[in-house]
Structure formats: C-alpha cells, structure tokens
Design a protein around this motif. Sequence first.
Motif, PDB file in Angstrom:
ATOM      1  N   PHE A  26       9.194 -27.390  11.246  1.00  0.00           N
ATOM      2  CA  PHE A  26       8.857 -26.694  10.091  1.00  0.00           C
ATOM      3  C   PHE A  26       9.259 -27.773   8.995  1.00  0.00           C
ATOM      4  N   ASP A  27       8.417 -27.954   7.957  1.00  0.00           N
ATOM      5  CA  ASP A  27       8.558 -28.954   7.049  1.00  0.00           C
ATOM      6  C   ASP A  27       8.128 -28.426   5.725  1.00  0.00           C
ATOM      7  N   PRO A  28       9.296 -28.117   4.911  1.00  0.00           N
ATOM      8  CA  PRO A  28       8.889 -26.997   3.639  1.00  0.00           C
ATOM      9  C   PRO A  28       7.934 -27.839   2.806  1.00  0.00           C
ATOM     10  N   ALA A  29       7.671 -29.100   2.822  1.00  0.00           N
ATOM     11  CA  ALA A  29       6.877 -29.820   1.813  1.00  0.00           C
ATOM     12  C   ALA A  29       5.402 -29.746   2.530  1.00  0.00           C
ATOM     13  N   ARG A  30       5.207 -29.079   3.724  1.00  0.00           N
ATOM     14  CA  ARG A  30       3.921 -28.767   4.073  1.00  0.00           C
ATOM     15  C   ARG A  30       3.512 -27.519   4.252  1.00  0.00           C
ATOM     16  N   ALA A  31       4.360 -26.507   4.055  1.00  0.00           N
ATOM     17  CA  ALA A  31       4.322 -25.337   4.484  1.00  0.00           C
ATOM     18  C   ALA A  31       3.733 -24.302   3.314  1.00  0.00           C
ATOM     19  N   ALA A  32       3.003 -23.410   3.826  1.00  0.00           N
ATOM     20  CA  ALA A  32       2.673 -22.079   2.955  1.00  0.00           C
ATOM     21  C   ALA A  32       2.983 -20.801   3.602  1.00  0.00           C
ATOM     22  N   LEU A  33       3.461 -19.750   2.961  1.00  0.00           N
ATOM     23  CA  LEU A  33       3.809 -18.513   3.620  1.00  0.00           C
ATOM     24  C   LEU A  33       2.736 -17.465   3.495  1.00  0.00           C
ATOM     25  N   LEU A  34       2.370 -16.820   4.510  1.00  0.00           N
ATOM     26  CA  LEU A  34       1.276 -15.679   4.325  1.00  0.00           C
ATOM     27  C   LEU A  34       1.981 -14.253   4.603  1.00  0.00           C
ATOM     28  N   ILE A  35       2.007 -13.326   3.806  1.00  0.00           N
ATOM     29  CA  ILE A  35       2.432 -12.095   3.842  1.00  0.00           C
ATOM     30  C   ILE A  35       1.127 -11.222   4.082  1.00  0.00           C
ATOM     31  N   HIS A  36       1.197 -10.695   5.394  1.00  0.00           N
ATOM     32  CA  HIS A  36      -0.281 -10.181   6.069  1.00  0.00           C
ATOM     33  C   HIS A  36       0.026  -8.797   5.892  1.00  0.00           C
ATOM     34  N   ASP A  37      -1.266  -8.065   5.116  1.00  0.00           N
ATOM     35  CA  ASP A  37      -1.325  -6.789   4.975  1.00  0.00           C
ATOM     36  C   ASP A  37      -0.371  -5.691   5.035  1.00  0.00           C
ATOM     37  N   MET A  38       0.494  -6.065   4.040  1.00  0.00           N
ATOM     38  CA  MET A  38       1.745  -5.099   3.939  1.00  0.00           C
ATOM     39  C   MET A  38       1.300  -4.157   2.903  1.00  0.00           C
ATOM     40  N   GLN A  39       0.133  -3.480   2.995  1.00  0.00           N
ATOM     41  CA  GLN A  39      -0.230  -2.277   2.215  1.00  0.00           C
ATOM     42  C   GLN A  39       0.325  -1.064   2.625  1.00  0.00           C
ATOM     43  N   GLY A  40       0.170  -0.198   1.655  1.00  0.00           N
ATOM     44  CA  GLY A  40       0.789   1.262   2.077  1.00  0.00           C
ATOM     45  C   GLY A  40       0.035   1.908   2.977  1.00  0.00           C
ATOM     46  N   TYR A  41      -1.180   1.726   3.590  1.00  0.00           N
ATOM     47  CA  TYR A  41      -2.128   2.375   4.316  1.00  0.00           C
ATOM     48  C   TYR A  41      -1.671   1.862   5.840  1.00  0.00           C
ATOM     49  N   PHE A  42      -1.352   0.575   6.021  1.00  0.00           N
ATOM     50  CA  PHE A  42      -0.879   0.160   7.021  1.00  0.00           C
ATOM     51  C   PHE A  42       0.456   0.386   7.524  1.00  0.00           C
ATOM     52  N   CYS A  43       1.379   0.337   6.465  1.00  0.00           N
ATOM     53  CA  CYS A  43       2.732   0.443   6.661  1.00  0.00           C
ATOM     54  C   CYS A  43       3.094   1.894   7.054  1.00  0.00           C
ATOM     55  N   ALA A  44       2.166   2.754   6.548  1.00  0.00           N
ATOM     56  CA  ALA A  44       2.407   4.467   6.740  1.00  0.00           C
ATOM     57  C   ALA A  44       2.542   4.657   8.103  1.00  0.00           C
ATOM     58  N   ALA A  45       2.001   3.839   9.121  1.00  0.00           N
ATOM     59  CA  ALA A  45       2.225   4.148  10.404  1.00  0.00           C
ATOM     60  C   ALA A  45       3.658   4.010  11.226  1.00  0.00           C
ATOM     61  N   PHE A  46       4.508   3.597  10.189  1.00  0.00           N
ATOM     62  CA  PHE A  46       5.860   3.237  10.862  1.00  0.00           C
ATOM     63  C   PHE A  46       6.761   4.340  10.097  1.00  0.00           C
ATOM     64  N   ASP A  47       7.834   4.723  10.603  1.00  0.00           N
ATOM     65  CA  ASP A  47       8.926   5.260   9.939  1.00  0.00           C
ATOM     66  C   ASP A  47       9.618   4.172   9.210  1.00  0.00           C
ATOM     67  N   ALA A  48       9.577   4.421   7.900  1.00  0.00           N
ATOM     68  CA  ALA A  48      10.090   3.393   6.824  1.00  0.00           C
ATOM     69  C   ALA A  48      11.619   2.935   6.839  1.00  0.00           C
ATOM     70  N   SER A  49      12.218   3.851   7.270  1.00  0.00           N
ATOM     71  CA  SER A  49      13.811   3.785   7.377  1.00  0.00           C
ATOM     72  C   SER A  49      14.014   3.146   8.645  1.00  0.00           C
ATOM     73  N   ALA A  50      13.244   2.691   9.577  1.00  0.00           N
ATOM     74  CA  ALA A  50      13.711   2.300  10.938  1.00  0.00           C
ATOM     75  C   ALA A  50      13.034   0.823  11.298  1.00  0.00           C
ATOM     76  N   ALA A  51      13.663   0.191  12.288  1.00  0.00           N
ATOM     77  CA  ALA A  51      12.915  -0.748  12.970  1.00  0.00           C
ATOM     78  C   ALA A  51      11.695  -0.436  13.706  1.00  0.00           C
ATOM     79  N   PRO A  52      10.830  -1.188  13.636  1.00  0.00           N
ATOM     80  CA  PRO A  52      10.822  -2.638  13.220  1.00  0.00           C
ATOM     81  C   PRO A  52      10.532  -2.960  11.640  1.00  0.00           C
ATOM     82  N   LEU A  53       9.812  -1.682  11.040  1.00  0.00           N
ATOM     83  CA  LEU A  53       9.484  -2.090   9.595  1.00  0.00           C
ATOM     84  C   LEU A  53      10.430  -2.279   8.748  1.00  0.00           C
ATOM     85  N   SER A  54      11.641  -1.616   8.705  1.00  0.00           N
ATOM     86  CA  SER A  54      12.676  -1.899   7.660  1.00  0.00           C
ATOM     87  C   SER A  54      13.240  -3.153   7.796  1.00  0.00           C
TER      88      SER A  54
END
Length: 210
Positions: A26-54
């Motif tokens: 990992f090299d911070p000068a070369r990196a970008a971060l991707l936050i992939h599909d963290m929308q309500g529709y997809f996250c609703a499949a999980f228990d929001a208070s438990a692992a893995p989502l929380s």
Amino acid sequence: MGLPRIAPYDLPTASELPTPRAPWAFDPARAALLIHDMQGYFCAAFDASAAPLSPALANIVRLASACRSAGIPVFYTAQHGNQDRRDRGLQADLWGPGMQEIPEHTDILPELAPQDGDFRLVKHRYSAFQRSNLETLMRVRGRDQLLITGIYAHIGCLATAAEAFQRDIEPFFVADALADFSREKHEMALNWVAACSGVPVMTQSLIDQL
C-alpha cells in the motif's frame, strides 16, 4: 429472485487473511478508496445492529476519514432506482427489477454520506469500472491502487477487483470493511482475490500506514 435475508456472521480477522500472490505494498500517494454500493436497498438485507454490517460500516467510516485527511480521493458507487429494463440488462434476470427511486433505497447510509470533494459514480453493472469514468478520474490524479470496501464482497466488490487488475490498477481488498451474503461467500471472495487479482488487507493496517 431479489436479495436474500442475510444472517449475522463474524468478519474475518487479520490472522485469517489468505496470503496473496501479489507482492504489492500500500502506498498512500498512489491509492484511491472505493465505497461500493452502501445504499439503503442493499444494506437492508442485513441486521444493521450486528456483524457483518455494523463493524464493516464502522471500519469504512474510519478508513474514509483517514483517507480524506491524507488527501486520498474517495469514490462511491450508487445505483439509480426504477431502472429501465434495457439499462438493467441481464441483472434483471438474476436479481429482479432492483431498487425503487425512493430515498430509503437509493440514499447512501447516513454515516457514510459523501462529503465535499468525494466522487459519486452511477453504478450500472457489478464492476465499478463498467460504464463509469472511475479509471480516468484515478489516472489523472496519479492513482493506480484501489482500496475496495462495501458490499457485496463476492459480487460487485470481487468483480471490481478483477477488473482493476485487468486495467493494471492494484486492488487492495479490505477484508473487515466488506460484507457479504455469508461468511463462506466472504471467505471465497478473499481467497479468489488473493489468488488471482489483489491483496487482502485489514482496516487498521491501512490506517496505521496513513
């Protein structure tokens, strides 16, 4: 058809990460971060208070904050609701019509709301690179490493890692900042990336290097 209801499971730990074939560091000068599909529709499949989502969500929040402070660009993917069948393509055969154009479906989780200077890309297919300008936005900023977080690890996140590799962008798969349908599928994604396209890493390890 459609998304399953996902039972809680524990995220992988550092000692459980598979050994990657790739030698990349990992090299911070070369990196970008991707936050992939963290929308309500997809996250609703999980228990929001438990692992893995929380805990995965908490780790993405921590990593995004650290990346912004270090000048690392932050990218989001997000789908539109009420997609035209011609645009949705074969995804409709596997997953149905998808989300509606309503805030509880389309909004990114409030803890992760994009900030000034972040980039929000419209998501069309599994890979974040498909029909988007993600690669161009990375290249012009001198970025050829991609930290991949979000959901679902074995679908869009894995497809993004595979395509990044094929575009000569080094993927780093942030194991405890991902969530999936099950621990088995989560581990499958980590093992495939380690063997074929990238480097599994932990959130704290990245933050320590920042």
